[in-house]
Enzyme design. Structure first.
Site, PDB file in Angstrom:
ATOM      1  N   LYS A  77     -88.802 -51.853 -24.313  1.00  0.00           N
ATOM      2  CA  LYS A  77     -88.733 -51.166 -23.014  1.00  0.00           C
ATOM      3  C   LYS A  77     -87.327 -51.235 -22.386  1.00  0.00           C
ATOM      4  O   LYS A  77     -86.814 -50.249 -21.875  1.00  0.00           O
ATOM      5  CB  LYS A  77     -89.735 -51.825 -22.064  1.00  0.00           C
ATOM      6  CG  LYS A  77     -89.976 -51.063 -20.807  1.00  0.00           C
ATOM      7  CD  LYS A  77     -90.989 -49.998 -21.067  1.00  0.00           C
ATOM      8  CE  LYS A  77     -91.361 -49.225 -19.838  1.00  0.00           C
ATOM      9  NZ  LYS A  77     -92.440 -48.276 -20.148  1.00  0.00           N
ATOM     10  N   ASP A  80     -90.991 -43.775 -20.604  1.00  0.00           N
ATOM     11  CA  ASP A  80     -90.965 -43.539 -22.047  1.00  0.00           C
ATOM     12  C   ASP A  80     -90.987 -42.053 -22.400  1.00  0.00           C
ATOM     13  O   ASP A  80     -90.172 -41.592 -23.197  1.00  0.00           O
ATOM     14  CB  ASP A  80     -92.143 -44.259 -22.726  1.00  0.00           C
ATOM     15  CG  ASP A  80     -92.125 -45.750 -22.449  1.00  0.00           C
ATOM     16  OD1 ASP A  80     -91.051 -46.251 -22.058  1.00  0.00           O
ATOM     17  OD2 ASP A  80     -93.163 -46.414 -22.610  1.00  0.00           O
ATOM     18  N   GLU A  87     -85.805 -68.922 -27.677  1.00  0.00           N
ATOM     19  CA  GLU A  87     -85.968 -67.568 -27.132  1.00  0.00           C
ATOM     20  C   GLU A  87     -86.533 -67.562 -25.716  1.00  0.00           C
ATOM     21  O   GLU A  87     -86.490 -66.551 -25.023  1.00  0.00           O
ATOM     22  CB  GLU A  87     -86.869 -66.732 -28.068  1.00  0.00           C
ATOM     23  CG  GLU A  87     -88.344 -67.121 -28.129  1.00  0.00           C
ATOM     24  CD  GLU A  87     -88.654 -68.298 -29.071  1.00  0.00           C
ATOM     25  OE1 GLU A  87     -87.716 -69.051 -29.397  1.00  0.00           O
ATOM     26  OE2 GLU A  87     -89.829 -68.471 -29.433  1.00  0.00           O
ATOM     27  N   CYS A 135     -90.426 -73.608 -34.376  1.00  0.00           N
ATOM     28  CA  CYS A 135     -91.758 -74.186 -34.170  1.00  0.00           C
ATOM     29  C   CYS A 135     -92.549 -74.177 -35.491  1.00  0.00           C
ATOM     30  O   CYS A 135     -92.153 -74.846 -36.434  1.00  0.00           O
ATOM     31  CB  CYS A 135     -92.466 -73.443 -33.034  1.00  0.00           C
ATOM     32  SG  CYS A 135     -93.883 -74.335 -32.390  1.00  0.00           S
ATOM     33  N   TYR A 136     -93.629 -73.412 -35.588  1.00  0.00           N
ATOM     34  CA  TYR A 136     -94.363 -73.378 -36.870  1.00  0.00           C
ATOM     35  C   TYR A 136     -93.415 -72.975 -38.000  1.00  0.00           C
ATOM     36  O   TYR A 136     -93.528 -73.477 -39.122  1.00  0.00           O
ATOM     37  CB  TYR A 136     -95.526 -72.383 -36.787  1.00  0.00           C
ATOM     38  CG  TYR A 136     -96.377 -72.366 -38.041  1.00  0.00           C
ATOM     39  CD1 TYR A 136     -97.377 -73.309 -38.230  1.00  0.00           C
ATOM     40  CD2 TYR A 136     -96.165 -71.423 -39.054  1.00  0.00           C
ATOM     41  CE1 TYR A 136     -98.148 -73.323 -39.382  1.00  0.00           C
ATOM     42  CE2 TYR A 136     -96.934 -71.425 -40.212  1.00  0.00           C
ATOM     43  CZ  TYR A 136     -97.927 -72.382 -40.367  1.00  0.00           C
ATOM     44  OH  TYR A 136     -98.677 -72.397 -41.515  1.00  0.00           O
ATOM     45  N   GLY A 180     -96.270 -70.164 -34.422  1.00  0.00           N
ATOM     46  CA  GLY A 180     -97.611 -69.639 -34.665  1.00  0.00           C
ATOM     47  C   GLY A 180     -98.645 -70.693 -34.339  1.00  0.00           C
ATOM     48  O   GLY A 180     -98.307 -71.870 -34.192  1.00  0.00           O
ATOM     49  N   HIS A 218     -88.357 -73.739 -28.477  1.00  0.00           N
ATOM     50  CA  HIS A 218     -88.224 -72.272 -28.480  1.00  0.00           C
ATOM     51  C   HIS A 218     -86.927 -71.818 -27.819  1.00  0.00           C
ATOM     52  O   HIS A 218     -86.870 -71.719 -26.589  1.00  0.00           O
ATOM     53  CB  HIS A 218     -89.424 -71.651 -27.749  1.00  0.00           C
ATOM     54  CG  HIS A 218     -90.691 -71.792 -28.512  1.00  0.00           C
ATOM     55  ND1 HIS A 218     -91.101 -70.878 -29.457  1.00  0.00           N
ATOM     56  CD2 HIS A 218     -91.632 -72.765 -28.501  1.00  0.00           C
ATOM     57  CE1 HIS A 218     -92.242 -71.271 -29.985  1.00  0.00           C
ATOM     58  NE2 HIS A 218     -92.596 -72.414 -29.428  1.00  0.00           N
TER      59      HIS A 218
END
Ligand code: XMP
Length: 521
Positions: free
Chosen positions: A376, A233, A178, A87-88, A60, A176
């Site tokens: 998605k 979608d 991710e 991180c944060y 964050g 990170h």
């Protein structure tokens, strides 16, 4: 938000406002682990209702020592389940457990090299004693770990780049995992998940089965209507509802005349013939061309198209007279999750954008949103599971107002035809080069409202310009222009100028978002 029908083992992610929070969720889902994102200040009962097997705290933009910095909610440490702070998330853990966080002398943004220490549970053992590249984005660092924590990675600017307490099952990563640029990032997340012992149940087969059950439970014996647009979608949401309730679903397709080449035929063929859905197709090209004549401002185009669409939908639904109670909507998870901090504003903006041309909430129907839990890429895998054609499932996103916002200036039948044919050439050349998936997230032609001079044969021409836009992006909030090979650009340009009458110049858009946008409008 309602829950899944089955008690599925899951992870709760607390979002402290990082631009990567949704990416964490996607990585977990890719590992077949169900997870949900919550704002960091969500009510504890809302998070714990999920009965999470583990908690992840995202990064964050705040500093833990700043005024109004988000704190670690009390229930987190009391939950007694494994916790990973990123991180944060790591800094707020460190501070709450008695460690120390201070401003870093050197801020690190981007790729950094980290040294791995032995004995880590999260970092693969073969990396111990070696260096690896990780994605960093921070101005603060942890300068003292809490009692009984060991330091598992470091570098000169960030001496505590990872920390863990295996007895308490608490882990922190300053980098990170991710983000793709972190070598071994998915392995690190994978090791955290394995450590929690969580079951991997989130598969396309499960998603389909669960959605069908939920739809049946919600709808009972009532009737349902749906509007499909040609986009992924609405197509997948409709196919799911059809699988669940069969002929009690009636589906509308409004051909606005603003669709891509071949789209109308494909939608009608797939739904009516292949899936045997009861489909009402309305050719409203004339109506849309009439209201668009002389409108050049993009927002006015959007508004006019949105209003016309609703008018037609309302008229046709009444004409059907089947007293449907429910309306299908293709809302997906990123539209649903409340992002925190800076992300919230941006997410809100994108949302209003996407609602234009959609259906308003005041229509007298209860909504069915079978994709509410899906990203998605998950929607696409469900589409494949349901047997929808590959090119429909993998089609690039297309704005609700269709080609009208890619036909800059006046929208006329002739200009739309020119644009549609140019776009078809872009699509077919990228497809032949196998560049429609991965290499580009969205690629299309834009017809500009200017003319320029050219020469064809021995004559001078004064004709229109087509711009090609092709971008790479993960989330469509930021994007970079795709580095398409020159040979492909040359073929596209050559074909458009030769095959599309009235166009004598093709340009390639090399702007990123921000500061530009993906569409030209
Ligand atoms: P921009 O141009 O804002 O686009 O960078 C981001 C994404 O949103 C799509 N987009 C729209 N989608 N109605 C929609 O349904 C719209 O009015 C609209 N305008 C842009 C765009 O195609 C891209 O995927």
């Amino acid at each position: 938000m309602d829950t899944l029908l089955h008690d599925m083992e899951s992870v709760a992610i607390l979002d402290f406002g990082s631009q990567y929070s949704q990416l964490i969720a996607r990585r977990l889902r890719e590992a077949k682990v169900y997870c949900e994102l919550f704002p960091f200040d969500a009510r504890p009962e809302e998070v714990l209702r999920l009965k999470p097997k583990a908690l992840i705290l995202s990064g964050g933009p705040s500093s833990t020592y700043g005024v109004d910095a988000p704190e670690l909610p009390e229930y987190i440490l009391k939950a007694g389940i494994p916790i990973l702070g990123i991180c944060y998330g790591m800094q707020v853990l460190a501070q709450s457990l008695g460690g120390k966080v201070t401003p870093a002398r050197v801020h690190e943004y981007g790729r950094s090299q980290l040294h791995c220490h032995p004995g880590s549970l999260l970092i693969p053992e073969e990396l111990a004693g070696t260096n690896f590249h990780a994605w960093m984005s921070h101005g603060d660092i942890v300068t003292a770990v809490p009692v009984n924590f060991s330091i598992t990675a470091s570098n000169n600017s960030c001496p505590i780049a990872a920390m863990e307490n295996q007895d308490r099952n608490i882990f922190g990563l300053q980098f990170h995992p991710e983000v793709h640029h972190t070598e071994q990032g998915s392995q690190i997340l994978e090791r955290f998940l394995s450590h929690t012992g969580i079951r991997r149940e989130w598969t396309p087969g499960f998603m389909v089965a669960d959605s069908i059950e939920r739809i049946r439970a919600q709808v009972g014996q009532s009737k349902v209507i749906s509007a499909i647009s040609g986009g992924v979608d609405s197509a997948v949401a409709t196919a799911l509802v059809h699988r669940a309730i069969g002929d009690r679903l009636t589906c509308f397709y409004v051909d606005t005349g603003l669709m891509r080449s071949g789209e109308t035929e494909q939608v009608i063929g797939t739904f009516r013939e292949q899936l045997q859905v009861r489909l009402v197709a309305i050719n409203a090209t004339e109506e849309f061309l009439n209201i668009l004549s002389k409108i050049t401002d993009p927002e006015s185009k959007r508004k006019a198209i949105g209003e016309k669409f609703i008018q037609i939908f309302d008229r046709e639904a009444r004409r059907l007279g089947n007293a449907a109670e429910f309306l299908v909507q293709g809302t997906i998870y990123p539209d649903v999750v409340e992002s925190s901090g800076k992300g919230r504003e941006q997410a809100e903006k994108i949302k209003t954008h996407h609602n234009v041309g959609g259906l308003p909430n005041e229509l007298p129907f209860t909504l069915i949103e079978p994709l509410r839990f899906m990203f998605k890429d998950e929607v696409r895998s469900v589409g494949e599971q349901l047997g929808l054609p590959q090119d429909l499932v993998w089609r690039h996103p297309f704005p609700g107002p269709g080609l009208a916002i890619r036909c800059l200036g006046e929208v006329t039948r002739e200009r739309l035809d020119r644009l549609r044919l140019s776009d078809k050439i872009v699509q077919s050349e990228l497809e032949s080069a196998d560049m429609l998936r991965g290499d580009t997230a969205q690629a299309f032609a834009v017809l500009l409202p200017v003319k320029s001079v050219g020469v064809m044969g021995d004559s001078r021409t004064y004709e229109q310009v087509v711009a090609i836009r092709a971008v790479t992006t993960d989330d469509f909030m930021t994007a970079d222009w795709a580095r398409l090979p020159h040979e492909i650009l040359a073929r596209i340009s050559n074909r458009i100028i030769n095959e599309v009458r009235g166009v004598n110049r093709v340009v390639y858009d090399i702007s990123s978002k921000p500061p530009s946008t993906i569409e030209w409008e």
